[in-house]
Scaffold this active site. Structure first.
Site, short mmCIF file in Angstrom:
data_model
loop_
_atom_site.label_atom_id
_atom_site.label_comp_id
_atom_site.label_asym_id
_atom_site.label_seq_id
_atom_site.Cartn_x
_atom_site.Cartn_y
_atom_site.Cartn_z
N ASP A 162 0.83 -1.21 0.00
CA ASP A 162 0.00 0.00 0.00
C ASP A 162 0.87 1.26 0.00
OD1 ASP A 162 -2.62 1.33 0.12
OD2 ASP A 162 -1.80 2.10 1.99
N ARG A 169 -0.40 6.03 -6.93
CA ARG A 169 -1.76 6.51 -7.29
C ARG A 169 -1.83 8.02 -7.10
NH1 ARG A 169 -5.08 3.53 -3.17
NH2 ARG A 169 -6.78 4.80 -3.96
N SER A 184 -6.94 -0.56 -0.26
CA SER A 184 -5.92 0.19 0.48
C SER A 184 -6.32 0.30 1.95
CB SER A 184 -5.79 1.57 -0.18
OG SER A 184 -5.13 2.47 0.65
N LYS A 188 -4.71 -2.29 5.32
CA LYS A 188 -4.05 -1.71 6.50
C LYS A 188 -4.82 -2.03 7.78
CE LYS A 188 -3.98 2.21 4.49
NZ LYS A 188 -3.86 3.41 3.70
N1 URA Z 1 -7.35 6.25 2.47
C1 URA Z 1 -6.54 5.18 2.26
O1 URA Z 1 -5.98 4.65 3.20
N2 URA Z 1 -6.40 4.73 1.02
C2 URA Z 1 -7.03 5.27 -0.05
O2 URA Z 1 -6.87 4.80 -1.15
C3 URA Z 1 -7.85 6.38 0.18
C4 URA Z 1 -8.00 6.86 1.46
#
Ligand code: URA
Length: 440
Positions: A162, A169, A184, A188
């Protein structure tokens, strides 16, 4: 070994990637054998064509296992967390985590820093003198075991896929994709080793996805993927059509969080802490239903036990717990200006992101992760969305540092809000919830 060009071609043509292709791609990208330009091509294909459910589940699992994950199974209590898609003045995590822990559910919370118009929980907590968020795994585990809460930052070992993909991104205009956002966030959060997850998906002009329908689609996607990975999730959609609470800015948001932990605080902040905390207790099986969860959270805010947990967390994370009782500890800087209503009418927020940008202009936010933030600059709203004001009534106090960014902040606040005699009452704070269907 999978042919990377074949993976790119599959997605370019709108096809579905296999589990093996996804695993090879994520591993190759994290190890550095697949370059950024190839990853950008794949992300573009995903951005345009989306992902099927099975494909997105494999993608999220591969991201989740791209680094180390926490295992708190030795901790003899349920573990739960909350994630918000972010907004302006959103300090909910700070009173919520100790309140949930005071009810017997551990909260291993890995949070982020503020970026662009949104503030970050870690930056706000660091406004407490001495408070450290750079805990290593042993310190994080100790804090969680001793207090029921740990507030930490993502480390290089947790979901490295990520870190790389999000940075890519960000610079290639590929953030606003529902499968990419869902994977994403979930990779996490699920790396925290939790049993239940409550998601606060914001909508409105201060949110990341402004349209509630897009937020609902993101919510449904996250619920499906989290449940297929074995973690029950509930989504609440809540409004960012106004800043949350009265305070926007680090020290003032700590002061407002402490008010909430003392059983007071602004109504909207308390409402979300009670709702989302109650949902965490119910989803983690600590309370039989949401109503009982809400009652329990309200109780620990009112009787001081949530504040007591917070005191212990502050001490454990190196902070000065005595500062929490010092009425002078969390005051904004002394330079002040006031934005007043130009005419009589209801206070209307037409662009809440501009409120966040106004704080950044004063030095209280960052454009890049390495920028420093000034914790003492702040915006304190004297009036709330929908309130009737007379011409000249104060809307917002602007706490600046020697005029830095003041003119820009005033201009942004002028775009952010105004008074309108014909405006309708604002929409409610809470729009509704979504959960996975019960197994048949
Ligand atoms: N928050 C995140 O952790 N990832 C994203 O892609 C967008 C917002």
């Amino acid at each position: 070994m999978t042919d990377t060009r074949a993976i790119l071609a599959t997605k370019r043509d709108g096809g579905e990637l296999s589990e093996g292709q996804i695993r090879d791609f994520i591993n190759g990208y994290v190890e550095g054998t697949i370059p950024d330009y190839m990853a950008a091509a794949l992300l573009t294909g995903i951005f345009i064509h989306g992902m099927g459910d099975a494909e997105l589940e494999c993608w999220t699992r591969a991201m989740l296992h791209s680094g180390s994950t926490f295992d708190f199974s030795d901790l003899d209590k349920p573990k739960a967390d909350k994630h918000s898609t972010g907004g302006v003045g959103d300090k909910v995590s700070i009173p919520l985590a100790p309140a949930v822990a005071a009810c017997g559910v551990a909260v291993p919370m890995i949070s982020g820093r503020g970026l662009a118009h949104t503030g970050g929980t870690l930056d706000k907590l660091e406004a407490i003198p001495g408070f450290r968020t750079d805990l290593d795994e042993a310190a994080f585990r100790r804090c969680l075991a001793n207090t029921g809460v740990a507030f930490g930052a993502q480390t290089p070992d947790i979901v490295p896929a990520d870190r790389k993909l999000y940075a890519l991104r960000d610079v290639t205009g590929l953030v606003a994709s529902i499968p990419l956002i869902a994977s994403s966030i979930l990779s996490k959060k699920l790396a925290e080793g939790i049993d239940a997850l409550v998601l606060d998906v914001k909508f409105g002009s201060g949110a990341f996805l402004t349209d509630p329908e897009r937020g609902a689609e993101l919510g449904r996607t996250m619920i499906r993927i989290a449940s297929s990975l074995g973690v029950p999730a509930v989504v609440w959609q809540t409004s960012m059509e106004r800043p949350l609470g009265h305070a926007v800015g680090h020290v003032t948001e700590i002061a407002e969080s402490l008010d909430c932990l003392r059983g007071a605080g602004p109504d909207d902040l308390r409402e979300l802490v009670v709702l989302l905390g109650g949902e965490m207790l119910s989803l983690a099986g600590q309370e039989p239903n949401l109503a009982a969860g809400r009652e329990r959270i309200a109780g620990v805010l009112d009787d001081g036990s949530a504040l007591e947990v917070f005191r212990r967390v502050v001490t454990e994370q190196g902070g000065d717990a005595a500062s929490l009782d010092d009425p002078g500890a969390f005051l904004p800087g002394p330079d002040e200006d006031v934005l007043v209503a130009a005419k009589a009418g209801r206070l209307v927020f037409r662009d809440v992101q501009a409120v966040g940008h106004a704080l950044c202009a004063l030095g209280g936010g960052r454009a890049r992760l390495e920028d420093a933030v000034d914790p003492e600059v702040a915006l304190t709203f004297e009036a709330q969305a929908g309130q009737q004001l007379a011409a000249g009534d104060p809307i917002c106090r602007i706490h600046h540092r020697a005029g830095r960014g003041l003119e820009r902040a005033r201009a942004l606040l002028g775009e952010a809000c105004h008074t309108d005699p014909d405006a309708a009452a604002p929409a409610p704070l809470v729009m509704g919830s979504m959960a996975a269907p019960a197994p048949s």
